[in-house]
Motif scaffolding. Sequence first.
Motif, short mmCIF file in Angstrom:
data_model
loop_
_atom_site.label_atom_id
_atom_site.label_comp_id
_atom_site.label_asym_id
_atom_site.label_seq_id
_atom_site.Cartn_x
_atom_site.Cartn_y
_atom_site.Cartn_z
N LEU A 188 46.28 36.14 38.39
CA LEU A 188 47.05 35.55 39.49
C LEU A 188 46.27 35.64 40.81
N MET A 189 45.70 36.80 41.07
CA MET A 189 44.93 36.99 42.30
C MET A 189 43.76 36.01 42.37
N GLU A 190 43.15 35.76 41.23
CA GLU A 190 41.97 34.89 41.22
C GLU A 190 42.28 33.44 41.55
N VAL A 195 40.91 35.16 47.88
CA VAL A 195 39.96 35.66 46.88
C VAL A 195 38.79 34.69 46.75
N HIS A 196 39.05 33.41 46.79
CA HIS A 196 37.93 32.44 46.70
C HIS A 196 36.96 32.63 47.86
N ARG A 197 37.52 32.91 49.06
CA ARG A 197 36.64 33.09 50.22
C ARG A 197 35.84 34.40 50.10
N GLU A 202 30.81 37.45 49.22
CA GLU A 202 30.20 38.67 48.65
C GLU A 202 29.59 38.45 47.26
N GLY A 203 29.56 37.19 46.80
CA GLY A 203 28.92 36.89 45.52
C GLY A 203 29.58 37.59 44.35
N LEU A 204 30.91 37.44 44.25
CA LEU A 204 31.66 38.23 43.26
C LEU A 204 31.83 37.52 41.92
N GLY A 205 31.41 36.24 41.83
CA GLY A 205 31.57 35.52 40.57
C GLY A 205 32.97 34.93 40.42
N ALA A 206 33.11 34.03 39.46
CA ALA A 206 34.33 33.22 39.35
C ALA A 206 35.55 34.04 38.91
N THR A 207 35.32 35.10 38.17
CA THR A 207 36.45 35.90 37.65
C THR A 207 36.27 37.36 38.09
N PRO A 208 36.37 37.62 39.39
CA PRO A 208 35.96 38.93 39.90
C PRO A 208 36.84 40.09 39.45
N PHE A 209 38.06 39.79 38.99
CA PHE A 209 38.97 40.88 38.60
C PHE A 209 39.25 40.88 37.10
N SER A 210 39.42 39.70 36.51
CA SER A 210 39.79 39.65 35.09
C SER A 210 38.58 39.87 34.18
N ALA A 211 37.41 39.42 34.63
CA ALA A 211 36.19 39.58 33.82
C ALA A 211 35.01 39.75 34.78
N PRO A 212 34.96 40.86 35.50
CA PRO A 212 33.97 41.01 36.56
C PRO A 212 32.54 41.19 36.07
N ARG A 213 31.64 40.70 36.88
CA ARG A 213 30.19 40.93 36.68
C ARG A 213 29.67 41.54 37.98
N PRO A 214 28.54 42.29 37.92
CA PRO A 214 28.00 42.84 39.17
C PRO A 214 27.80 41.74 40.22
N ALA A 215 28.05 42.12 41.47
CA ALA A 215 27.96 41.15 42.56
C ALA A 215 26.53 40.67 42.76
N THR A 216 26.41 39.40 43.15
CA THR A 216 25.11 38.85 43.56
C THR A 216 25.30 38.32 44.99
N PRO A 217 25.32 39.23 45.95
CA PRO A 217 25.71 38.85 47.31
C PRO A 217 24.60 38.14 48.06
N PRO A 218 24.99 37.28 49.03
CA PRO A 218 23.99 36.63 49.87
C PRO A 218 23.23 37.61 50.75
#
Length: 223
Positions: A188-190, A195-197, A202-218
């Motif tokens: 729901l949060m996603e 959350v999109h902003r 912060e480069g959090l990826g498309a599914t930052p909470f349900s299926a997170p991957r390490p951040a790739t921040p600018p």
Amino acid sequence: MSYVLHYAPDNASLVIRLALEHQGVPYRTRLVDRSKQAQSSPAYLALNPNGLIPALETPDGAMFETTAILLYLSEQHGKLMPKAGSERAAALKWLVWLGNTLHPMLRIMFYPHIYTKGDIEDIRTPARAQITHMLGLLEQAQDVAWLEGPISAMSCYLAPMLRWCAIYGGPAWFDLSDHPRLMDFALLMEQTEPVHRAIAAEGLGATPFSAPRPATPPEGSAT
Ligand SMILES: N[C@@H](CCC(=O)N[C@@H](CS)C(=O)NCC(=O)O)C(=O)O
């Protein structure tokens, strides 16, 4: 003066970024460069003597402690907490629980070397059991309407913590699928604009909470 959020990508400053974005409040960010231990620099310690991220510069002075900042922003701009009655009582209870009970246990999991000079598994094994128990309490709670409702101080705090459990704290110890109600919350949060902003910033990826991957921040780094 607009707010200045001293942040590092995917740190607890993300909680405050989500809250500010949800409130639509103007703010600027200033990177705390963790690769250079900038959180321990004299300039940063002047804002937060604990050397922890986040700090928020406000018209009323610099603030630290995520829960305190959330409550302050709620008082200033609304939108994060119910205003009165049993809903507010429940929200206060769970907000402080997130900051005072769940978050410190996560810190034990993520920074075990602070707590032992021996085998970190001696620290992580009981911490893992505690976190699982605590998330079970949330799963079963009757007074957490915010899990299914619009963004709140509590949801801004919980969502990043679920993310961190999946990414940090040693080899794959956490699976959000074991907590179906929290998985629904993450999904729901996603779907929300704040959350999109935050994902973009912060480069959090498309599914930052349900299926997170390490951040790739600018800019900057999470650790
Ligand atoms: N109690 C603090 C905890 C903040 C915290 O744990 N920040 C972490 C990043 S998520 C940190 O600054 N870590 C760097 C360090 O421990 O040196 C709060 O609520 O703001």
